[in-house]
Design an enzyme around this catalytic site. Structure first.
Site, short mmCIF file in Angstrom:
data_model
loop_
_atom_site.label_atom_id
_atom_site.label_comp_id
_atom_site.label_asym_id
_atom_site.label_seq_id
_atom_site.Cartn_x
_atom_site.Cartn_y
_atom_site.Cartn_z
N ASP A 128 0.87 -1.18 0.00
CA ASP A 128 0.00 0.00 0.00
C ASP A 128 0.90 1.23 0.00
O ASP A 128 1.60 1.50 0.98
CB ASP A 128 -0.89 -0.04 1.24
CG ASP A 128 -1.92 1.09 1.27
OD1 ASP A 128 -1.73 2.09 0.57
OD2 ASP A 128 -2.90 0.96 2.03
N HIS A 129 0.86 1.99 -1.10
CA HIS A 129 1.78 3.12 -1.24
C HIS A 129 1.44 4.27 -0.29
O HIS A 129 2.23 5.21 -0.15
CB HIS A 129 1.79 3.62 -2.69
CG HIS A 129 3.14 4.09 -3.14
ND1 HIS A 129 4.05 4.69 -2.30
CD2 HIS A 129 3.74 4.05 -4.36
CE1 HIS A 129 5.14 5.01 -2.98
NE2 HIS A 129 4.99 4.61 -4.22
N ARG A 130 0.29 4.23 0.36
CA ARG A 130 0.00 5.22 1.39
C ARG A 130 0.86 4.99 2.63
O ARG A 130 1.16 5.93 3.37
CB ARG A 130 -1.48 5.15 1.81
CG ARG A 130 -2.48 5.48 0.70
CD ARG A 130 -3.90 5.23 1.18
NE ARG A 130 -4.10 3.84 1.59
CZ ARG A 130 -5.24 3.36 2.09
NH1 ARG A 130 -6.28 4.16 2.25
NH2 ARG A 130 -5.34 2.09 2.42
#
Length: 460
Positions: free
Chosen positions: A430-432
């Site tokens: 998850d790039h968040r």
């Protein structure tokens, strides 16, 4: 006295279950809390206990039937006291006219036997599930399958055509992002409210509707000239839940996947040597167990991959433990049970836990508890002959590692070309929560251990 047992609310916001098998028959005498049926929810197969002691008079549902919460499933002949409010509800046992909402609450039965209560039943707190129906909105008691058509359609017809579809601000925002026209949807929430699930479900419809022929019952579709046979099966239970979870994950978390191909010949030699090691007698050590151990060690050095994005609280949750999920393909669909505190287990313990967990998943005996609380997952696509992939995150987790197949390939080794055992690792995250550099460091740490197990000494 006849007591009717209705399908209980098994928690987690699940609204239906499938009757897998009955353990009793009409005429059988049962005891309190005796197991009477196996039912399959969207999570797992659950053993259902009897809330009464008595004689079975009727089985209302056949095996293979999908039953909604609150629908009758079995009746008992019971001697003695009055019917408990938590056990029986329906038109035959109507409450006082002044309290119609409380009768709806009585449909939702707790797990197993519950003590009888006097006075007004305690109203259950409303859950966060978007499709949950508040007790005050349904009266008198009606089976859930009949509520939606009867209550939603008249309200929809009464609303002016130009009025805005009924939904909440977050749902309207989601619809704008995904490009979904709310005016084309029929809400499945309370009194026709459009939910997030309605919006996401709409995404898959246009392409399917353009290509699909008019729906024909599979039992009446006879092959003829130019027509091919086809079989239609209802989407139920685990597969239905998995599909919804994967769609939710794919459209919620920004996925990024990184790949690393490594020479795992030293790890395979280590596994072979452990077969003759007394400390590992009776324990089957495979590549998945070693990868799982390497992942746990790498998590300690790269804690950002072991986190969760809490949208509601506006917080990033950091886990200081590893509940390792293992994706398992089963006849009922994909399950991801997890091993609690996997980071505290030695290699032999981890291998034994993996074997037990996988066996339970394939046998359909996975407990609902083991399907909750995972923090990071592994999927072994190599067992299917696949080299690499882009796995979708298990909802609520920041990363998932795909383990590819091991191939004998020409590889540079000590300045020369030699046949080596090579494997590709694929890490989706998850790039968040995880930056590209953080994901790369985590993946490289796992690869370093598998390429040279002695590297563990430099990491602990």
């Amino acid at each position: 006295m006849i007591k009717v047992f209705r399908l209980p609310d098994l928690g987690e916001g699940l609204t239906e279950s499938e009757i897998v098998a009955w353990r009793v028959s009409p005429g059988d005498t049962v005891e309190l809390n005796q197991l009477i049926a196996d039912v399959e929810t969207a999570k797992a197969v659950v053993e259902l206990p009897s809330p009464f002691a008595g004689v079975v008079t009727q089985l209302h549902q056949q095996p293979g039937t999908v039953v909604h919460v609150g629908e009758p499933i079995v009746s008992f002949e019971v001697a003695g006291a009055e019917v408990a409010a938590t056990a029986v509800a329906g038109p035959a046992v109507a409450p006082a006219p002044a309290e119609p909402a409380e009768e709806r609450e009585a449909v939702l039965v707790g797990y197993g036997a519950a003590p009888e209560r006097s006075g007004r039943p305690h109203r259950r707190a409303r859950t966060g599930a978007p499709d949950a129906v508040a007790p005050a909105t349904v009266a008198p008691v009606v089976a859930p399958a009949t509520v939606a058509p009867a209550t939603v359609a008249p309200e929809a017809e009464a609303e002016p055509a130009a009025s805005r579809p009924r939904s909440t601000p977050p749902v309207r925002a989601l619809a704008r992002v995904l490009g979904v026209d709310l005016s084309q949807l029929t809400g499945t929430g309370p009194t026709g409210l459009i939910t997030r699930e309605d919006v996401r479900a709409q995404l898959a419809r246009p392409a399917a509707e353009e290509l699909a022929e008019p729906v024909v019952d599979a039992t009446t579709l006879a092959p003829g000239p130019g027509r091919r046979e086809e079989t239609r099966s209802p989407i139920r239970s685990v597969r239905k839940h998995t599909a919804a979870a994967m769609v939710r994950s794919a459209f919620t978390a920004p996925h990024v996947t990184e790949f690393l191909t490594i020479d795992v010949t030293p790890t395979m030699e280590l596994i072979e040597s452990l077969r003759t090691n007394r400390a590992f007698q009776g324990v089957r050590i495979g590549i998945l167990a070693v990868v799982a151990k390497a992942l746990c060690l790498a998590v300690a050095r790269n804690p950002d991959v072991n986190t969760r994005w809490d949208e509601t609280a506006g917080e990033i949750v950091q886990f200081h433990y590893v509940n390792l999920g293992i994706a398992a393909a089963t006849p009922r669909g994909l399950l991801v049970p997890n091993i609690p505190d996997a980071d505290r287990l030695g290699l032999a313990e981890l291998a034994a836990a993996l074997a037990g967990l996988t066996e339970a998943a394939r046998a359909g005996s996975t407990s609902a508890a083991s399907l909750r609380g995972g923090t990071i997952s592994i999927t072994n696509v190599g067992v299917f002959g696949i080299d690499a992939g882009t796995p979708i995150l298990n909802p609520g987790e920041a990363a998932i590692l795909a383990v590819g197949g091991i191939r004998r390939l020409p590889w540079e080794h000590r300045g020369e070309i030699a046949l080596r055992q090579v494997m590709t690792l694929s890490l989706s995250f998850d790039h968040r929560l995880v930056d590209g550099e953080q994901g790369a460091r985590f993946l490289v740490d796992i690869g370093a251990i598998l390429a040279d197990p002695a590297m563990v000494l430099t990491m602990v």
